[in-house]
Design an enzyme around this catalytic site. Structure first.
Site, PDB file in Angstrom:
ATOM      1  N   MET A 113      -7.379  42.781  46.983  1.00 21.65           N
ATOM      2  CA  MET A 113      -7.072  43.929  46.139  1.00 21.65           C
ATOM      3  C   MET A 113      -7.119  45.199  46.978  1.00 21.65           C
ATOM      4  O   MET A 113      -8.162  45.534  47.551  1.00 21.65           O
ATOM      5  CB  MET A 113      -8.092  44.024  44.994  1.00 21.65           C
ATOM      6  CG  MET A 113      -8.077  42.844  44.050  1.00 21.65           C
ATOM      7  SD  MET A 113      -9.318  43.010  42.732  1.00 21.65           S
ATOM      8  CE  MET A 113     -10.821  42.705  43.665  1.00 21.65           C
ATOM      9  N   GLY A 200     -11.427  48.664  46.480  1.00 23.15           N
ATOM     10  CA  GLY A 200     -10.888  47.773  47.501  1.00 23.15           C
ATOM     11  C   GLY A 200     -11.759  46.580  47.796  1.00 23.15           C
ATOM     12  O   GLY A 200     -12.928  46.734  48.111  1.00 23.15           O
ATOM     13  N   SER A 201     -11.230  45.375  47.696  1.00 24.35           N
ATOM     14  CA  SER A 201     -12.079  44.200  47.831  1.00 24.35           C
ATOM     15  C   SER A 201     -11.246  42.920  47.763  1.00 24.35           C
ATOM     16  O   SER A 201     -10.034  42.953  47.922  1.00 24.35           O
ATOM     17  CB  SER A 201     -13.141  44.204  46.722  1.00 24.35           C
ATOM     18  OG  SER A 201     -12.539  44.570  45.487  1.00 24.35           O
ATOM     19  N   ARG A 202     -11.928  41.794  47.464  1.00 21.98           N
ATOM     20  CA  ARG A 202     -11.250  40.503  47.458  1.00 21.98           C
ATOM     21  C   ARG A 202     -11.964  39.545  46.519  1.00 21.98           C
ATOM     22  O   ARG A 202     -13.176  39.642  46.309  1.00 21.98           O
ATOM     23  CB  ARG A 202     -11.252  39.946  48.885  1.00 21.98           C
ATOM     24  CG  ARG A 202     -10.749  38.534  49.033  1.00 21.98           C
ATOM     25  CD  ARG A 202     -10.752  38.165  50.499  1.00 21.98           C
ATOM     26  NE  ARG A 202     -11.242  36.834  50.750  1.00 21.98           N
ATOM     27  CZ  ARG A 202     -11.564  36.370  51.942  1.00 21.98           C
ATOM     28  NH1 ARG A 202     -11.458  37.157  53.003  1.00 21.98           N
ATOM     29  NH2 ARG A 202     -12.005  35.147  52.102  1.00 21.98           N
TER      30      ARG A 202
END
Length: 243
Positions: A113, A200-202
């Site tokens: 993301m 922001g990440s995953r």
């Protein structure tokens, strides 16, 4: 002269039309949006161009915390994407030990993301939340494979009639806060919101052994809508074409 009967339908006002185009904001975002807005007012007082920059950042912050409705397929056996973003990896990997999913590699789908994606996370399948495990860690680029091991993460195990699914929220380079709305033992439906990650990440999804992912690397995923796998589909896999 012909008289037409009054219509039961009232014309939609411009305000209602605009409101229908703006997605709702998740409550987690209100303090941040308010902070950006206050900073913008101060910047306007200091120097007008800085105030406009602050206004643009405030709009971006509001869009970051958007919480749009989604249409989730509800057929038994489907696994849907838990996050908006780009499918960055489709591979086999060892699940984190805290999930208790064994010591053999399992199918894993990773969704990255960016700061422009919606960051509200949704359950990939209906079931019971068997385990939640938080682990502190680093904040390296979430697109890197080692982020699965090194970064701060929050892991869920969802028990379903078709097997146990692991879902891992992984903090990224900019992310500094993982939020989880659910608790162990709670029942959850496919596509229901369970958390978010700020800035922001995953997300990693570990599927039961033998499951064939139905997405490809580089594909865009939509939380609660994109089908990642189908337990009822006797399909050896799918091929893909990139334009």
């Amino acid at each position: 002269m012909v008289f037409l009967p009054p219509s039961d339908q009232q014309p939609m006002s411009i305000a209602n039309s605009i409101r229908g185009q703006i997605p709702p904001i998740h409550p987690e975002g209100y303090p941040f949006i308010g902070g950006f807005a206050l900073a913008s007012l101060i910047l306007f007082w200091l120097w007008t161009p800085l105030g406009w920059i602050g206004t643009l950042l405030t709009i971006w912050c509001a869009l970051f915390f958007r919480n749009p409705p989604r249409v989730t397929p509800l057929r038994d056996g489907l696994v849907v994407a838990p996050a908006d973003g780009r499918v960055s990896m489709v591979t086999h990997a060892l699940p984190p030990a805290e999930l208790g999913l064994g010591d053999r590699p399992l199918p894993r789908v990773s969704i990255f993301m960016s700061v422009f994606n919606c960051h509200v996370n949704r359950s990939p399948a209906a079931g019971r939340i068997e385990r939640i495990a938080y682990r502190p860690g680093a904040f390296i680029n979430a697109e890197l494979d080692k982020a699965s091991e090194d970064n701060e993460r929050n892991s869920l195990v969802i028990s379903t009639p078709n097997g146990r699914i692991g879902v891992i929220q992984i903090a990224g380079l900019v992310a500094r806060r993982i939020v989880c709305f659910v608790r162990e033992g709670q029942s959850i439906g496919a596509g229901e919101r369970f958390g978010l990650i700020r800035f922001g990440s995953r997300l990693d999804v570990f599927l039961p052994e033998g499951t064939k992912p139905l997405v490809a690397e580089g594909q865009t995923a939509i939380a609660g809508e994109t089908v990642l796998a189908d337990f009822r589909l006797a399909d050896p896999g799918r091929s893909y074409r990139a334009d």
